[in-house]
Design a protein around this motif. Structure first.
Motif, PDB file in Angstrom:
ATOM      1  N   TRP A 142       0.449  -0.967   0.363  1.00 52.96           N
ATOM      2  CA  TRP A 142      -0.078   0.633   0.420  1.00 52.96           C
ATOM      3  C   TRP A 142       0.990   1.317  -0.524  1.00 52.96           C
ATOM      4  O   TRP A 142       1.900   1.440   1.111  1.00 52.96           O
ATOM      5  N   PRO A 143       0.700   2.295  -0.803  1.00 49.39           N
ATOM      6  CA  PRO A 143       1.274   3.517  -1.051  1.00 49.39           C
ATOM      7  C   PRO A 143       1.150   4.392   0.576  1.00 49.39           C
ATOM      8  O   PRO A 143       0.344   4.373   0.943  1.00 49.39           O
ATOM      9  N   ALA A 144       2.479   5.038   0.756  1.00 49.18           N
ATOM     10  CA  ALA A 144       2.929   5.814   2.195  1.00 49.18           C
ATOM     11  C   ALA A 144       1.519   6.577   2.052  1.00 49.18           C
ATOM     12  O   ALA A 144       0.894   6.711   1.000  1.00 49.18           O
ATOM     13  N   MET A 145       1.374   6.761   2.904  1.00 51.11           N
ATOM     14  CA  MET A 145      -0.131   7.574   3.740  1.00 51.11           C
ATOM     15  C   MET A 145       0.713   9.250   2.773  1.00 51.11           C
ATOM     16  O   MET A 145      -0.483  10.395   2.818  1.00 51.11           O
ATOM     17  N   SER A 146       2.202   9.661   2.905  1.00 45.01           N
ATOM     18  CA  SER A 146       2.108  10.469   2.806  1.00 45.01           C
ATOM     19  C   SER A 146       2.218  11.124   1.276  1.00 45.01           C
ATOM     20  O   SER A 146       2.643  12.367   0.650  1.00 45.01           O
TER      21      SER A 146
END
Length: 180
Positions: free
Chosen positions: A116-120
């Protein structure tokens, strides 16, 4: 020594020497503290007899087996026991489908599951979810989309799906599923 102490037997001189040099009193206190902590963790009274403990453990084992049969798995160390989170995602998807009454979507092939891609990086999240929807041959629930990502559950994927739908980049069905 511990058995002799617990049974109330008097110690002879040789046993007293072993008791003192081996710090058996300290060991006994540590054992008692550990037994109390374990009983507290299970919500059981302290001082149960071995047979009562065994009966409770057998009942607890049957309860956990029934939970697992329903799709709920309680890992002690999920990062070690289920490092890619596949079982947890599958169980959550199954639970969500049972709540909504929808048919199960087939799980993604292992090669299709990615981090999953980073929250940022919300743009990467948006693109990743949009790609899953575009490749799907049917509407997907948030749990189905989350199954394509290691480290994401429906709670992380649902807001991205909402944004996609609000922007007109995904369709939203009446039953809460999404299309690409």
């Amino acid at each position: 020594m511990l058995e002799a102490l617990r049974s109330g037997d008097a110690l002879n001189d040789k046993q007293r020497d072993v008791h003192d040099r081996g710090l058996v009193g300290v060991l006994r206190a540590l054992h008692d503290d550990l037994d109390a902590a374990v009983a507290d963790a299970y919500g059981w009274p302290v001082g149960l007899e071995d047979e009562a403990i065994l009966a409770r453990l057998v009942a607890l084992n049957a309860e956990r087996a029934a939970e697992e049969a329903r799709g709920r798995i309680r890992y002690l160390r999920p990062e070690f026991q289920d490092p890619d989170g596949a079982a947890a995602r599958a169980a959550e998807a199954k639970r969500q489908r049972s709540l909504t009454g929808e048919a199960a979507a087939p799980p993604p092939p292992a090669a299709a599951v990615r981090k999953w891609p980073a929250m940022s990086d919300p743009v990467a999240q948006y693109r990743a979810v949009r790609g899953v929807l575009a490749a799907a041959d049917r509407p997907l629930a948030p749990a189905d989309v989350a199954a394509f990502f290691q480290g994401a559950g429906p709670a992380k994927v649902a807001p991205v799906l909402e944004v996609l739908a609000d922007l007109g980049h995904a369709g939203r069905t009446d039953d809460g599923r999404y299309t690409g």
